[in-house]
Every structure is written in C-alpha cells, then in structure tokens.
Design a protein around this motif. Structure first.
Motif, mmCIF file in Angstrom:
data_model
loop_
_atom_site.group_PDB
_atom_site.id
_atom_site.type_symbol
_atom_site.label_atom_id
_atom_site.label_comp_id
_atom_site.label_asym_id
_atom_site.label_seq_id
_atom_site.Cartn_x
_atom_site.Cartn_y
_atom_site.Cartn_z
ATOM 1 N N ILE A 38 -3.658 3.224 0.192
ATOM 2 C CA ILE A 38 -4.085 2.964 -1.186
ATOM 3 C C ILE A 38 -3.271 1.795 -1.727
ATOM 4 O O ILE A 38 -2.048 1.791 -1.643
ATOM 5 C CB ILE A 38 -3.876 4.198 -2.076
ATOM 6 N N TYR B 51 -12.496 4.235 -3.133
ATOM 7 C CA TYR B 51 -11.530 3.807 -4.154
ATOM 8 C C TYR B 51 -11.010 5.050 -4.877
ATOM 9 O O TYR B 51 -11.357 5.334 -6.022
ATOM 10 C CB TYR B 51 -12.185 2.840 -5.144
ATOM 11 N N TYR B 52 -10.138 5.783 -4.208
ATOM 12 C CA TYR B 52 -9.718 7.093 -4.693
ATOM 13 C C TYR B 52 -8.880 7.054 -5.975
ATOM 14 O O TYR B 52 -9.114 7.864 -6.883
ATOM 15 C CB TYR B 52 -8.988 7.845 -3.575
ATOM 16 N N PRO B 53 -7.882 6.146 -6.085
ATOM 17 C CA PRO B 53 -7.133 6.112 -7.347
ATOM 18 C C PRO B 53 -8.028 5.808 -8.543
ATOM 19 O O PRO B 53 -7.870 6.397 -9.613
ATOM 20 C CB PRO B 53 -6.107 4.986 -7.112
ATOM 21 N N SER B 54 -8.966 4.876 -8.359
ATOM 22 C CA SER B 54 -9.873 4.538 -9.453
ATOM 23 C C SER B 54 -10.763 5.717 -9.806
ATOM 24 O O SER B 54 -11.040 5.972 -10.981
ATOM 25 C CB SER B 54 -10.734 3.326 -9.072
ATOM 26 N N THR C 6 0.826 -1.205 0.000
ATOM 27 C CA THR C 6 0.000 0.000 0.000
ATOM 28 C C THR C 6 0.862 1.258 0.000
ATOM 29 O O THR C 6 2.022 1.248 0.413
ATOM 30 C CB THR C 6 -0.911 0.047 1.241
ATOM 31 N N GLU D 159 -4.152 -1.288 -7.158
ATOM 32 C CA GLU D 159 -5.198 -0.441 -7.712
ATOM 33 C C GLU D 159 -4.591 0.639 -8.603
ATOM 34 O O GLU D 159 -5.118 0.950 -9.677
ATOM 35 C CB GLU D 159 -6.015 0.206 -6.593
ATOM 36 N N ILE D 160 -3.459 1.199 -8.156
ATOM 37 C CA ILE D 160 -2.775 2.225 -8.946
ATOM 38 C C ILE D 160 -2.242 1.631 -10.250
ATOM 39 O O ILE D 160 -2.455 2.176 -11.337
ATOM 40 C CB ILE D 160 -1.623 2.845 -8.129
ATOM 41 N N VAL E 272 -10.019 8.919 -9.412
ATOM 42 C CA VAL E 272 -9.171 9.895 -10.107
ATOM 43 C C VAL E 272 -8.943 9.461 -11.547
ATOM 44 O O VAL E 272 -9.019 10.274 -12.479
ATOM 45 C CB VAL E 272 -7.823 10.063 -9.382
ATOM 46 N N LEU E 273 -8.684 8.160 -11.756
ATOM 47 C CA LEU E 273 -8.468 7.669 -13.115
ATOM 48 C C LEU E 273 -9.739 7.799 -13.948
ATOM 49 O O LEU E 273 -9.672 8.059 -15.148
ATOM 50 C CB LEU E 273 -7.994 6.222 -13.079
ATOM 51 N N TRP F 75 -1.249 -0.554 -4.082
ATOM 52 C CA TRP F 75 -0.447 -0.359 -5.286
ATOM 53 C C TRP F 75 -1.073 -1.057 -6.487
ATOM 54 O O TRP F 75 -0.980 -0.593 -7.618
ATOM 55 C CB TRP F 75 0.974 -0.880 -5.065
ATOM 56 N N ASN G 239 -5.058 0.559 -12.770
ATOM 57 C CA ASN G 239 -5.643 1.695 -13.476
ATOM 58 C C ASN G 239 -4.672 2.280 -14.496
ATOM 59 O O ASN G 239 -5.091 2.766 -15.557
ATOM 60 C CB ASN G 239 -6.057 2.765 -12.471
#
Length: 247
Positions: A19, A204-207, A11, A23-24, A209-210, A21, A27
């Motif tokens: 978050i 799910y913040y990175p998702s 994370t 997920e980052i 943002v993407l 990794w 995306n």
C-alpha cells in the motif's frame, strides 16, 4: 529527485498487500479537510489541496507506477477538479474576513483547522439550496455522469460509469460546500456508496476504507449543519421577537 522517487515508491505492506504511503497520507489530508469543512474554517481548503496532489499520482497507476498499475481517470480527474473548485472555495470563504458583520454570526475564517468552532464564529452560514438550484444539481448530475462515462470509457478507464458518477458527484459536493449548501453532505454519501465497491475491486484499499469513514463522517456533518441552520433560525426568531417587544 532521488528523495522524490523514494517518497513516490514508499509502501507499507499489510497482509502481503503493498500500500502506497502517499495514498494513506493523501486520504488523511482529505479527511482533515472534511473535518475543517464541517467546522467551517478556511484552512479546510489548502489542506484538501495537499491531499489532492498526492492522490492524483495514486490514481494514475499506469503513469506513476502504483502497485495496482491501472488508471482511474475519474478519480484522478476529480483531484484536478478539487484543486480548481477548492481555490474558489478558499477565496469564497476568505471573503468573510473582510465582509464585516452582516448576520448575528461574526465571521473569522483565519482560525486553524484544529481550533474548536465557537458558536458565534464561522466562515460560512449553511443553508438549503433553492428549488432552482436543486433542479440545476439534478440536471448536471445526470448529464455530466453520462458524458464523463463516455469520455472515461474512451480513455480506457477502469469502471467508467462508476468512475464518472464519483467525478460528477465530487464536483457537485465540493461546489455545494463552497456555496454553503447543506445538501452537499448528502451528495458525498451518494459518492461513497458507489466509490467503496469500485475502489475495493480496483485494489485501492486505503481509499476504500477512507470512503467508508467518510460515509459515517458526512452523515454526522450533515446533522451538524442541519442543527446549525435550526439554531440560526431560532436566533433570528428570538431577535425579531425581542425587537417587536421593544416597539
């Protein structure tokens, strides 16, 4: 196994919020696939598949122990759908390599996803869907969203109606990309409009943002494909005029 567990649990903490990794990275692969789709190169599909595998583990939070610890069955299910439809898209675009020259545009889908597209080389020729195809898309969107919302609610999905539309819209957009329908970019925009609030609410913040990035990107991609269609139409018109003058 320890290496796999370390990757699944890795994370990045931002502002006190953990978050994943995966997920980052998942995306990022999805964005790379979208870029490849705009450039009309076959490698958009396998790159997207890699991202799908990662994000599948992210959205089944109750199974894979994510920080959110909740399940979005629509988001997870669409990753499986992406794998199936992407295999079709990969096969469909790859056929161009052995199909020969049938249009003014020669095809060579073996190009890398990072290769700049040439004006006369592409894996698919964009076109508008026919009237019949558009009616089919609308009917599928309505019926499938209702059915999947009921299924996801029964399974205990978080935000079943929004989750159902995202799943349904993703099916339509991915299939449309494989068929070369320019409308698929507009469907992605509709998916993003619903997806951003859902993912922010679920943490799910990175998702999320993407999804916002995708929104700007697909708007750009839509314009690119429309321009390609206009240029192709002009090319055919010029070719026809040239042949007429020769006669």
């Amino acid at each position: 196994m320890n290496l796999l567990n370390s990757f699944l649990d890795a994370t990045l903490v931002i502002g006190g919020v953990p978050i994943l990794w995966r997920e980052i990275i998942g995306n990022a692969f999805g964005l790379a696939s979208a870029i490849g789709g705009m450039k009309r190169v076959v490698w958009a599909w396998p790159v997207g598949i890699a991202g799908n595998l990662l994000l599948f583990t992210v959205f089944l939070g109750g199974v894979f122990n994510t920080p959110q610890n909740l399940d979005l069955y629509g988001q997870a299910g669409r990753q499986v759908m992406f794998l199936i439809v992407s295999l079709y898209g990969w096969w469909s675009w790859s056929r161009a390599k052995s199909a020969g020259v049938k249009e003014p545009q020669q095809t060579d889908p073996s190009r890398s996803i990072v290769t700049e597209p040439h004006e006369d080389i592409a894996a698919v020729q964009p076109r508008w869907a026919t009237h019949k195809e558009r009616i089919g898309m609308v009917l599928f969107a309505i019926i499938a969203t209702i059915v999947f919302a009921w299924i996801f609610q029964s399974l205990g999905s978080w935000g079943p109606l929004a989750d159902a539309w995202i799943f349904t819209g993703s099916i339509l957009a991915t299939y449309g990309m494989a068929r070369g329908w320019t409308e698929f970019w507009l469907i992605w925009i509709a998916v993003d409009i619903v997806g951003v609030p859902l993912l922010l609410s679920a943490g799910y913040y990175p998702s999320a943002v993407l999804y916002i990035v995708y929104g700007f990107f697909v708007s750009w991609g839509f314009g690119v494909w429309v321009k390609i269609q206009r240029d192709e139409k002009k090319k055919w018109a010029d070719l026809l005029e040239s042949q007429t003058q020769k006669v």
